[in-house]
Design an enzyme around this catalytic site. Structure first.
Site, PDB file in Angstrom:
ATOM      1  N   ILE A   1     -19.242  27.244  15.539  1.00  0.00           N
ATOM      2  CA  ILE A   1     -19.920  27.261  16.915  1.00  0.00           C
ATOM      3  C   ILE A   1     -19.044  26.309  17.842  1.00  0.00           C
ATOM      4  O   ILE A   1     -18.550  25.553  17.596  1.00  0.00           O
ATOM      5  CB  ILE A   1     -21.454  26.657  16.746  1.00  0.00           C
ATOM      6  CG1 ILE A   1     -22.228  26.857  17.837  1.00  0.00           C
ATOM      7  CG2 ILE A   1     -21.329  25.396  15.999  1.00  0.00           C
ATOM      8  CD1 ILE A   1     -23.778  26.537  17.768  1.00  0.00           C
ATOM      9  N   CYS A   2     -19.237  26.895  19.142  1.00  0.00           N
ATOM     10  CA  CYS A   2     -18.685  26.038  20.317  1.00  0.00           C
ATOM     11  C   CYS A   2     -17.243  26.064  20.151  1.00  0.00           C
ATOM     12  O   CYS A   2     -16.665  27.171  20.215  1.00  0.00           O
ATOM     13  CB  CYS A   2     -19.392  24.784  20.332  1.00  0.00           C
ATOM     14  SG  CYS A   2     -19.368  23.878  22.041  1.00  0.00           S
ATOM     15  N   ALA A   3     -16.777  25.212  20.128  1.00  0.00           N
ATOM     16  CA  ALA A   3     -15.059  24.888  20.114  1.00  0.00           C
ATOM     17  C   ALA A   3     -14.507  25.040  18.692  1.00  0.00           C
ATOM     18  O   ALA A   3     -13.302  25.278  18.557  1.00  0.00           O
ATOM     19  CB  ALA A   3     -14.594  23.558  20.827  1.00  0.00           C
TER      20      ALA A   3
END
Length: 181
Positions: A99-101
């Site tokens: 998730i995210c980066a």
């Protein structure tokens, strides 16, 4: 067993919310501290991990979750044991969730080439040949689950429940926490 990797500077919501939702669905989850048993998140919240990286039993691994947070992502990328665990999870056919980066970790390892994914805008340029969906909160392709950012922590966690336990388990968890999508 689902292992959630915690590197110094991880995004707290992206680690805790999915782990909580998975546990509510009856999935065995262990938080894994890369640098030791206590890990400080990107917003100063310190978490006590269940295990250290050396204690992970790969034979029990069903899914490996990589939370975002630029510090946590850097910690994972710089840890040879963590990257070896990610590669082992892929080789074993385990689910890989990021998730995210954190999807950028998988992209740098060549695992997301030409796959549909989503991630935080700050790493769009690092995704190589992955087909980044800039609007989707969560994308599943094969045994990969990617999510956009902390705001997608609940949909991400519920998708992890779904791929491991099915739609009925998701509904039960949603009802239990009064989550409305």
């Amino acid at each position: 067993m689902v292992y959630i990797l915690l590197g110094e500077g991880f995004e707290e919501a992206e680690a805790i919310v999915p782990g909580d939702l998975l546990r509510r669905a009856g999935v065995e989850v262990a938080y894994v501290g890369l640098e030791g048993p206590t890990v400080k998140g990107s917003h100063g919240i310190t978490v006590t991990a269940d295990l250290t990286l050396e204690q992970v039993k790969t034979e029990d691994m069903e899914m490996l979750v990589l939370p975002g947070g630029l510090g946590g992502v850097a910690s994972i990328q710089m840890d040879l044991f963590a990257t070896a665990l990610i590669q082992k999870a892929r080789d074993m056919g385990c689910w890989l969730a990021a998730i995210c980066a954190a999807p950028s970790i998988l992209a740098h390892m060549g695992m997301l080439d030409r796959r549909p994914v989503t991630c935080h805008p700050c790493v769009w340029e690092e995704m190589g040949s992955a087909a980044v969906d800039r609007e989707a909160q969560v994308v599943v392709d094969g045994k990969f689950v990617t999510a956009q950012a902390a705001g997608a922590a609940f949909p991400f966690g519920l998708k992890l429940v779904e791929v491991l336990k099915g739609a009925e388990a998701v509904q039960k968890v949603q009802n239990g926490i009064l989550y409305r999508s």
